[in-house]
Design a protein around this motif. Sequence first.
Motif, PDB file in Angstrom:
ATOM      1  N   ASN A 288       0.838  -1.215   0.000  1.00 36.29           N
ATOM      2  CA  ASN A 288       0.000   0.000   0.000  1.00 36.29           C
ATOM      3  C   ASN A 288       0.870   1.262   0.000  1.00 36.29           C
ATOM      4  O   ASN A 288       0.535   2.271  -0.646  1.00 36.29           O
ATOM      5  CB  ASN A 288      -0.915   0.008   1.222  1.00 36.29           C
ATOM      6  N   GLN A 289       1.994   1.220   0.731  1.00 36.04           N
ATOM      7  CA  GLN A 289       2.904   2.376   0.781  1.00 36.04           C
ATOM      8  C   GLN A 289       3.489   2.660  -0.598  1.00 36.04           C
ATOM      9  O   GLN A 289       3.575   3.810  -1.048  1.00 36.04           O
ATOM     10  CB  GLN A 289       4.002   2.117   1.801  1.00 36.04           C
ATOM     11  N   GLN A 290       3.897   1.599  -1.286  1.00 34.17           N
ATOM     12  CA  GLN A 290       4.425   1.753  -2.635  1.00 34.17           C
ATOM     13  C   GLN A 290       3.375   2.356  -3.569  1.00 34.17           C
ATOM     14  O   GLN A 290       3.650   3.243  -4.369  1.00 34.17           O
ATOM     15  CB  GLN A 290       4.922   0.408  -3.164  1.00 34.17           C
ATOM     16  N   MET A 291       2.168   1.862  -3.410  1.00 39.30           N
ATOM     17  CA  MET A 291       1.091   2.404  -4.248  1.00 39.30           C
ATOM     18  C   MET A 291       0.850   3.894  -3.930  1.00 39.30           C
ATOM     19  O   MET A 291       0.570   4.707  -4.818  1.00 39.30           O
ATOM     20  CB  MET A 291      -0.186   1.590  -4.027  1.00 39.30           C
ATOM     21  N   THR A 292       1.001   4.207  -2.638  1.00 39.56           N
ATOM     22  CA  THR A 292       0.809   5.631  -2.245  1.00 39.56           C
ATOM     23  C   THR A 292       1.876   6.521  -2.891  1.00 39.56           C
ATOM     24  O   THR A 292       1.598   7.604  -3.399  1.00 39.56           O
ATOM     25  CB  THR A 292       0.860   5.751  -0.717  1.00 39.56           C
ATOM     26  N   TYR A 293       3.129   6.052  -2.829  1.00 43.06           N
ATOM     27  CA  TYR A 293       4.209   6.787  -3.467  1.00 43.06           C
ATOM     28  C   TYR A 293       3.949   7.001  -4.964  1.00 43.06           C
ATOM     29  O   TYR A 293       4.144   8.099  -5.511  1.00 43.06           O
ATOM     30  CB  TYR A 293       5.539   6.073  -3.277  1.00 43.06           C
ATOM     31  N   ILE A 294       3.509   5.977  -5.598  1.00 45.24           N
ATOM     32  CA  ILE A 294       3.225   6.066  -7.034  1.00 45.24           C
ATOM     33  C   ILE A 294       2.108   7.070  -7.285  1.00 45.24           C
ATOM     34  O   ILE A 294       2.166   7.933  -8.198  1.00 45.24           O
ATOM     35  CB  ILE A 294       2.874   4.690  -7.610  1.00 45.24           C
ATOM     36  N   ALA A 295       1.078   6.966  -6.446  1.00 40.64           N
ATOM     37  CA  ALA A 295      -0.077   7.881  -6.625  1.00 40.64           C
ATOM     38  C   ALA A 295       0.357   9.332  -6.407  1.00 40.64           C
ATOM     39  O   ALA A 295      -0.046  10.246  -7.152  1.00 40.64           O
ATOM     40  CB  ALA A 295      -1.195   7.499  -5.657  1.00 40.64           C
TER      41      ALA A 295
ATOM     42  N   VAL B  11       2.366  10.428  -9.405  1.00 37.55           N
ATOM     43  CA  VAL B  11       1.480  10.669 -10.552  1.00 37.55           C
ATOM     44  C   VAL B  11       0.720  11.983 -10.356  1.00 37.55           C
ATOM     45  O   VAL B  11       0.556  12.808 -11.265  1.00 37.55           O
ATOM     46  CB  VAL B  11       0.530   9.473 -10.748  1.00 37.55           C
ATOM     47  N   GLY B  12       0.264  12.179  -9.134  1.00 36.44           N
ATOM     48  CA  GLY B  12      -0.492  13.407  -8.835  1.00 36.44           C
ATOM     49  C   GLY B  12       0.387  14.656  -9.036  1.00 36.44           C
ATOM     50  O   GLY B  12      -0.061  15.662  -9.585  1.00 36.44           O
ATOM     51  N   ALA B  13       1.638  14.565  -8.553  1.00 39.08           N
ATOM     52  CA  ALA B  13       2.549  15.700  -8.698  1.00 39.08           C
ATOM     53  C   ALA B  13       2.821  15.982 -10.169  1.00 39.08           C
ATOM     54  O   ALA B  13       2.844  17.145 -10.613  1.00 39.08           O
ATOM     55  CB  ALA B  13       3.853  15.406  -7.958  1.00 39.08           C
ATOM     56  N   ALA B  14       3.013  14.906 -10.934  1.00 36.16           N
ATOM     57  CA  ALA B  14       3.271  15.097 -12.367  1.00 36.16           C
ATOM     58  C   ALA B  14       2.066  15.719 -13.047  1.00 36.16           C
ATOM     59  O   ALA B  14       2.185  16.630 -13.885  1.00 36.16           O
ATOM     60  CB  ALA B  14       3.607  13.749 -13.006  1.00 36.16           C
TER      61      ALA B  14
ATOM     62  N   VAL C  52      -0.549  20.493 -15.380  1.00 36.59           N
ATOM     63  CA  VAL C  52      -1.656  21.469 -15.378  1.00 36.59           C
ATOM     64  C   VAL C  52      -1.099  22.886 -15.256  1.00 36.59           C
ATOM     65  O   VAL C  52      -1.503  23.825 -15.967  1.00 36.59           O
ATOM     66  CB  VAL C  52      -2.638  21.155 -14.216  1.00 36.59           C
ATOM     67  N   VAL C  53      -0.117  23.068 -14.338  1.00 38.15           N
ATOM     68  CA  VAL C  53       0.501  24.404 -14.159  1.00 38.15           C
ATOM     69  C   VAL C  53       1.175  24.836 -15.446  1.00 38.15           C
ATOM     70  O   VAL C  53       1.082  26.012 -15.884  1.00 38.15           O
ATOM     71  CB  VAL C  53       1.493  24.359 -12.978  1.00 38.15           C
ATOM     72  N   PHE C  54       1.877  23.895 -16.054  1.00 40.33           N
ATOM     73  CA  PHE C  54       2.574  24.216 -17.301  1.00 40.33           C
ATOM     74  C   PHE C  54       1.582  24.658 -18.371  1.00 40.33           C
ATOM     75  O   PHE C  54       1.806  25.655 -19.083  1.00 40.33           O
ATOM     76  CB  PHE C  54       3.365  22.980 -17.737  1.00 40.33           C
ATOM     77  N   LEU C  55       0.499  23.929 -18.465  1.00 40.70           N
ATOM     78  CA  LEU C  55      -0.500  24.266 -19.474  1.00 40.70           C
ATOM     79  C   LEU C  55      -1.127  25.634 -19.192  1.00 40.70           C
ATOM     80  O   LEU C  55      -1.401  26.414 -20.108  1.00 40.70           O
ATOM     81  CB  LEU C  55      -1.583  23.179 -19.507  1.00 40.70           C
TER      82      LEU C  55
END
Length: 331
Positions: A287-294, A297-300, A305-308
């Motif tokens: 679950n921790q690994q999945m959290t890191y990935i999420a 992904v969210g940060a990216a 969105v900011v770039f756009l």
Amino acid sequence: MTGRKALVLTLALLIFCLALTPQASALTVKPGKPSEYRPRETLSVSGVATPNTAVSIQLFDPEGRLVVSGQAFTDDEGYFEVESLYVFTVGDPEGNWKIKVYDPVAGEYAETTVKLTYEGADIEPPNLVIVLEPLKPKYGKELIIIRVLSDQPLKTRPLITVYQYNMPKPVRLEAYNETEDYTVWNTTYTPNPEYEGPAMIEVIAEDQAGNIGKAVLTFTVEVEPEWVKPVKKLEERVTRLENRTSAIENQLKSLTEQLQGLQATLNSQFAILTAKISDLGERLQANQQMTYIAVGVGAAALALVVFLIVRLRKATVTEIPTEETAPTPET
């Protein structure tokens, strides 16, 4: 005259002698009863022979063997009677028994027969059982109750005799009836302590039909010396302690088994719990690994969105015209 007197005297003497001589009668013989006889019944015989004479009487069994041989004396009328010629016993052969009488004066024989049968006869002896109270392997100088049990009513008191080893004379005991059907009898006996060793009780009893039964019971007489009593008490105390120790050992063994079972249960539960914790850790790590990935992904996505937005703003500012460069409307 002398010759006549002698003749007369001779004739008188002859007549006197003839008068004294017993006159033979017709010889007869008959049993006491004409019907059949059974074991333990008594055979009687009567008849008529020469008066005042001894007649011989013989009894033969069905196989022709002589069983009884005796004499009977006739009275003045020639009558004779034998009230108990023979008592039939269990084991005598069945069949016709011959009674034979001889009159020596008449030189005559007479005979008759009687029949012996076992039909309807009670010939089974009573089955006797001896019971001692208290029942022990050895007896000292103590009161013993002796009971005699019979499967058939007894005709008389059973004869009870006690024999002790090396005791000069046996002891005869008088029995007393306990029941209305005369099948249970009792008496008491105290062993003589001077004659230790094997002892025997013998019981002889007769049932209502005259059958004789016998029973024997052996026991041991052993008197304890005085010094044995304290030793015996000590042995009893040791035995009690041993029993208590054995009981404690059994309890400890039971507790040990219970503890072992509890330990095995705890070990099993601990293993199950460890497995669950390990599984939970693996799940948490996943679950921790999945959290890191999420988060990544969210940060990216946020950066995109900011770039756009920034690009979009730049494009909007470039395209809006200013007043200096605004075209002059045609006239």
